[in-house]
Motif scaffolding. Structure first.
Motif, PDB file in Angstrom:
ATOM      1  N   CYS A  42      -4.915   6.140   1.934  1.00 29.41           N
ATOM      2  CA  CYS A  42      -3.464   6.042   1.966  1.00 29.41           C
ATOM      3  C   CYS A  42      -2.843   6.670   0.718  1.00 29.41           C
ATOM      4  O   CYS A  42      -3.275   6.421  -0.393  1.00 29.41           O
ATOM      5  CB  CYS A  42      -3.049   4.569   2.083  1.00 29.41           C
ATOM      6  SG  CYS A  42      -1.255   4.374   1.970  1.00 29.41           S
ATOM      7  N   CYS A  79      -0.853   3.569  -1.286  1.00 25.10           N
ATOM      8  CA  CYS A  79      -1.530   2.499  -2.014  1.00 25.10           C
ATOM      9  C   CYS A  79      -3.006   2.777  -2.278  1.00 25.10           C
ATOM     10  O   CYS A  79      -3.689   2.001  -2.942  1.00 25.10           O
ATOM     11  CB  CYS A  79      -1.363   1.165  -1.283  1.00 25.10           C
ATOM     12  SG  CYS A  79      -2.293   1.108   0.263  1.00 25.10           S
ATOM     13  N   THR A 135      -5.575   2.746  -0.238  1.00 21.53           N
ATOM     14  CA  THR A 135      -6.558   2.051   0.606  1.00 21.53           C
ATOM     15  C   THR A 135      -7.241   3.043   1.551  1.00 21.53           C
ATOM     16  O   THR A 135      -6.569   3.833   2.219  1.00 21.53           O
ATOM     17  CB  THR A 135      -5.842   0.972   1.467  1.00 21.53           C
ATOM     18  OG1 THR A 135      -5.072   0.143   0.614  1.00 21.53           O
ATOM     19  CG2 THR A 135      -6.845   0.158   2.276  1.00 21.53           C
ATOM     20  N   CYS A 194      -1.630   2.389   7.676  1.00 23.38           N
ATOM     21  CA  CYS A 194      -2.354   1.748   6.579  1.00 23.38           C
ATOM     22  C   CYS A 194      -2.252   0.219   6.693  1.00 23.38           C
ATOM     23  O   CYS A 194      -1.144  -0.317   6.746  1.00 23.38           O
ATOM     24  CB  CYS A 194      -1.791   2.227   5.245  1.00 23.38           C
ATOM     25  SG  CYS A 194      -2.508   1.353   3.847  1.00 23.38           S
ATOM     26  N   CYS A 245      -0.432  -1.270   3.222  1.00 24.94           N
ATOM     27  CA  CYS A 245       0.992  -1.228   2.911  1.00 24.94           C
ATOM     28  C   CYS A 245       1.867  -0.930   4.120  1.00 24.94           C
ATOM     29  O   CYS A 245       3.096  -0.932   4.021  1.00 24.94           O
ATOM     30  CB  CYS A 245       1.257  -0.203   1.810  1.00 24.94           C
ATOM     31  SG  CYS A 245       0.999   1.490   2.352  1.00 24.94           S
TER      32      CYS A 245
HETATM   33 ZN   LIG Z   1      -1.257   2.017   2.086  1.00 27.10          ZN
END
Ligand SMILES: [Zn+2]
Length: 420
Positions: free
Chosen positions: A36, A39, A41, A75, A78
Motif C-alpha cells: 500500500c 500505509c 501494508t 488495503c 487503511c
Molecule cells: Zn494501506
C-alpha cells in the motif's frame, strides 16, 4: 513473444477468440499482491476488476486487442485502493508498449506515412502523430569538419517556402534543419553553438546565396566557404538557356520552322556533356541525324548562341579540371570571366559579375578533403527522399514535425526515445 514486460508464468489467459478479423485475448495477471502506497501494508485483497481494452498490433494480417482485467486492490490496513501495475502499457493509454515500439520502427522508414502506420497498427492517425511527436524529438547533431548547407522546398502555404538543411559531407547525415535561411535565423543558430565546436568546421559548402556568405565567416572562424560546383554550373547553364530562349522567340512566328523545332524541342542537347555520334531517325527532318549533327544545325542558327554554347562547354571543362595549384584555378577563372565579358552577350556579361562576386568561393571548391572535392553532392541523394516524405504526407504544416521526420527517418543512427 506475445507480450513485452511480462513473464509468461505471471499471465493467465482467460479466453481467446476472433471476431471480425480481430483477435481478442482476455487476460489477467497472477495476483502477486501489492504494498500500500499510503500505509505500507503488504496485502493481496482485491476490490474489483476494471476491464481495459488495449490495442496490441503485433500481427500483420489481423488486429489484436487485449481485454485486460485490471485489478484494483483494497488495503486492509487503511482502506485505500490502488491499481496494480499495468504490464501492457506504461502510459495511461490504450495502446500496448509493443505496438508503440512497432509504430515508431515503422515510421523509421522514410516512405511510410503516418496514415499507413495508423492503418497497419489499427490506431487513429492522430494517435500515431502524437506518439511520433512525443518520442521522436530529434536533437541536433554536432557540427563536422565539412558541412553542406542547402535549401529545401518545404511548403507553399508558408511565407518562407524553403527551409535550410545542414548536412555532414562525410556521411550525409542531417545535422539539423532550420526553419528558413534568413541571416538572422542562421546567425542565432550558430551563436547558440559552443565556440569550440564551431571552430572544428573547416569547410562549409553553400549554394550561391548571399546570406550564408555574410553570416558564416562571422561564426565559423576556421571554415573555408565553398560555392557548390553543381550550383555554379547550373548558373552558367541558366545563362546559356536564357540565350536559347531569346533566340527561340525570333522563330515563334513560324512554329513549323527548323529553328523553332531545334530550340524548342531539342534543348536537352545543349546541356549534355558529350554528344552522341549515333544517327537516330528524326521525325521533323525525316532523316537519320546524330546529336552532333543537330548541334551543328543549332549553332548555325545564331552566332551568339554558338558562342554561348562554347562558353558553357568551356565552363564544364574548367569545372572538371583537377587543380593541384589553387592559384592556377584562380587564373583560369579570371580568364574565363574575361571571355564572358568579351563575348558581348548580355546574359554572359551578367554571369561574369556573378562569377566575380563568388570568385573566392568558386576557387575554393577545387580544394580536396581526403582526395575528394567538397560539394553538396550528399544532399542530391537526400533530395528525392525529402520530396517523397512531403508528398506522402500531402505536405506538412508543422515545421518541427517535418524536421523530426527528416532527422529520424533519414539518419541511419537516429533513435526514438520510447523504451520498451
Ligand atoms: Zn494501506
Amino acid at each position: 513473444m506475445l507480450f513485452a514486460n511480462i513473464n509468461e508464468e505471471d499471465l493467465c489467459v482467460l479466453d481467446e477468440f476472433e471476431k471480425k478479423n480481430t483477435l481478442y485475448i482476455e487476460v489477467k495477471t497472477k495476483n502477486r499482491g501489492c504494498i500500500c502506497k499510503s500505509c505500507g501494508t503488504y496485502h493481496t485483497d482485491i476490490k474489483e476488476y476494471v476491464l481495459k481494452k488495449i490495442t496490441h498490433s503485433i500481427f500483420h494480417n489481423k488486429s489484436c486487442t487485449i481485454l485486460y482485467h485490471h485489478r484494483r486492490f483494497l488495503c486492509p490496513g487503511c482502506g485505500k485502493t490502488s491499481m496494480e501495475d499495468n504490464p501492457f502499457c506504461s502510459e495511461r493509454n490504450h495502446i500496448s508498449d509493443r505496438t508503440i515500439d512497432n509504430i515508431l520502427k515503422f515510421l523509421k522508414r522514410y516512405n511510410n506515412p503516418f496514415r499507413a502506420a495508423a492503418e497497419y497498427y489499427d490506431v487513429a492517425v492522430s494517435e500515431v502523430i502524437a506518439l511520433f511527436d512525443k518520442y521522436c524529438q530529434m536533437k541536433r547533431l554536432l557540427l563536422r569538419k565539412a558541412i553542406c548547407l542547402d535549401e529545401v522546398y518545404f511548403s507553399r502555404k508558408r511565407k518562407k517556402k524553403y527551409v535550410l538543411i545542414i548536412l555532414s559531407f562525410a556521411n550525409g547525415d542531417i545535422l539539423d534543419v532550420l526553419k528558413d535561411r534568413d541571416k538572422r535565423t542562421i546567425a542565432s543558430y550558430l551563436r547558440s553553438i559552443d565556440l569550440n565546436e564551431r571552430n572544428k568546421v573547416e569547410y562549409a559548402v553553400i549554394d550561391m546565396n548571399d546570406s550564408y556568405r555574410e553570416v558564416l565567416p562571422r561564426y565559423l572562424h576556421n571554415a573555408t566557404i565553398i560555392a557548390d560546383p553543381f550550383h555554379v554550373v547550373s548558373r552558367v547553364g541558366k545563362a546559356l538557356d536564357d540565350v536559347r530562349k531569346r533566340v527561340m522567340r525570333r522563330y515563334e512566328g513560324n512554329k513549323k520552322s527548323d529553328g523553332y523545332y531545334l530550340l524548342k524541342y531539342r534543348d536537352e542537347i545543349f546541356f549534355k556533356e558529350e554528344l552522341s555520334n549515333e544517327a537516330v531517325y528524326n521525325g521533323h527532318f525525316k532523316t537519320h541525324l546524330s546529336e552532333f549533327q543537330l548541334m551543328r544545325m543549332i549553332k548555325a542558327l545564331d552566332k551568339e548562341l554558338e558562342e554561348a554554347y562554347d562558353l558553357y562547354q568551356a565552363y564544364l571543362s574548367y569545372n572538371h579540371t583537377d587543380y593541384e595549384d589553387i592559384n592556377k584555378a584562380l587564373n583560369d577563372l579570371e580568364s574565363y570571366i574575361r571571355d564572358c565579358k568579351l563575348s558581348g552577350i548580355e546574359e554572359f556579361i551578367a554571369l561574369a559579375s556573378t562569377l566575380t562576386f563568388w570568385k573566392t568561393e568558386i576557387v575554393s571548391s577545387f580544394c580536396k578533403v581526403n582526395g575528394d572535392r567538397v560539394t553538396n553532392g550528399p544532399l542530391e541523394g537526400r533530395n528525392s527522399m525529402i520530396k517523397k516524405i512531403l508528398k506522402i504526407a500531402n505536405g506538412y504544416s508543422n515545421f518541427g514535425r517535418f524536421r523530426n521526420r527528416l532527422m529520424y527517418s533519414l539518419n541511419k543512427n537516429s533513435r526514438h526515445s520510447f523504451e520498451l
